[in-house]
Design an enzyme around this catalytic site. Structure first.
Site, PDB file in Angstrom:
ATOM      1  CG  ASP A  52      -1.769   1.248   1.309  1.00  0.00           C
ATOM      2  OD1 ASP A  52      -2.819   1.249   0.649  1.00  0.00           O
ATOM      3  OD2 ASP A  52      -1.398   2.211   2.013  1.00  0.00           O
ATOM      4  CE1 TYR A  57       0.941   8.209   2.801  1.00  0.00           C
ATOM      5  CE2 TYR A  57       1.269   6.027   1.883  1.00  0.00           C
ATOM      6  CZ  TYR A  57       0.536   6.895   2.657  1.00  0.00           C
ATOM      7  OH  TYR A  57      -0.618   6.451   3.276  1.00  0.00           O
ATOM      8  CE  LYS A 229      11.595  -3.265  18.491  1.00  0.00           C
ATOM      9  NZ  LYS A 229      11.970  -3.494  17.061  1.00  0.00           N
TER      10      LYS A 229
END
Length: 328
Positions: A52, A57, A229
């Site tokens: 995707d 982006y 994390k």
């Protein structure tokens, strides 16, 4: 890997689909092109067949990277999902946001899905991806400046031309999905969903179940928060949108990590990471069809893909849900 069909179509995706937002660098600090390509190829090696992406982006960078990564894979063995409706190169429609491109240059982004724009965006995406068709073409965000009928009549035209196989939407509410479905068959809605962001379960998921529409969950790891994390005081790279995101306040990080600590024993017992456990829980959630998971490097991609192989019993799912309600 597990594979699931979208709605009643013949479009089958890998349950873990590679999310290529971070691969484009934009709003994630930076990207290493070679590492991004390697990550996609590593995911493919683990059975991830669907990717995707979107033009916005990296302003084309992510689509170019996806195109480079899949160029040697038989086209009918991979599924390309991309989007339209966010323009940084055309000041038209509704203003969305001020941001910066990967070089640090300020840009304005607009929500616009007029007919000619949709067709132009599709042509540009096909070139960047190096393909002659898109498997699932999704509007990125609602565009209030354009009638829904106009937008999806353009998508239907692209389907008739063979440039798009199926239509989907992103970030649509129920009324918009119903309106879009009057012009073209809509298979899916891509919406944010995670353990700490379950708002779609109120209306969107029930409607999709009732109407046989698929739900593609993006940010199932809540942009990394649910990996365990991230610690209080964590320093993000310049340009990383998480610097100011409410989910990453120290208070929220502490609360989330307490929850993750409570389910850590299940991950340990199965020999998997917290991220893998969270992704598997997402796939087992009622109404969720696909989980989109991004990766910055090959090892992250491999670990994400292996989440589909994790098995959770009903008792384990119920335990996780109880801890979720107790902590978050």
């Amino acid at each position: 890997m597990e594979y699931r069909k979208l709605s009643d179509s013949d479009l089958q995706l890998s349950a873990i689909t590679f999310g290529a937002w971070a691969a484009g660098g934009w709003m994630w600090g930076k990207t290493d092109r070679k590492e991004a390509v390697d990550a996609i190829r590593a995911a493919w090696d683990e059975g991830v067949t669907s990717i995707d992406t979107a033009p916005i982006y990296g302003q084309g960078t992510s689509e170019e990277i996806v195109g480079e990564a899949i160029k040697d894979i038989p086209r009918d063995k991979i599924q390309i999902l991309t989007k339209f409706g966010l323009r940084w190169d055309l000041p038209k429609g509704t203003f969305y946001m001020n941001t910066k491109d990967n070089s640090g240059k300020p840009i304005d982004v607009y929500k616009y899905a007029g007919k000619e724009s949709v067709i132009e965006e599709c042509e540009n995406s096909l070139k960047r991806l190096g393909t002659d068709y898109i498997d699932l073409y999704q509007i990125h965000w609602p565009d209030v400046s354009t009638p829904v009928e106009e937008t999806f009549e353009a998508v239907e035209k692209l389907i008739q031309q063979g440039k798009v196989r199926y239509a989907g939407v992103c970030n649509y509410d129920v009324s918009l999905m119903e309106a879009a479905g009057k012009s073209v068959k809509i298979l899916s809605n891509q919406v944010p969903f995670s353990m700490v962001n379950r708002g779609i379960e109120k209306e969107i998921v029930p409607w999709c179940i009732q109407n046989n529409k698929s739900v593609l969950a993006y940010s199932p790891l809540e942009r990394g928060l649910l990996t365990g994390k991230i610690k209080p005081g964590y320093k993000f790279m310049d340009g990383d949108h998480r610097q100011s995101h409410k989910s990453f306040s120290d208070e929220n990080i502490v609360r989330t990590n307490e929850f993750l600590k409570s389910i850590q024993p299940i991950a340990d017992q199965k020999g998997v990471s917290l991220a893998q456990l969270v992704l598997r829980w997402t796939l087992d959630r009622k109404g969720i069809t696909i989980a989109l998971a991004g990766a910055r490097n090959a090892e992250q991609a491999r670990q994400n893909a292996k989440a589909a192989d994790v098995q959770l019993s009903n008792d384990e799912i119920e335990f996780i849900n109880r801890q979720l309600e107790a902590h978050l």
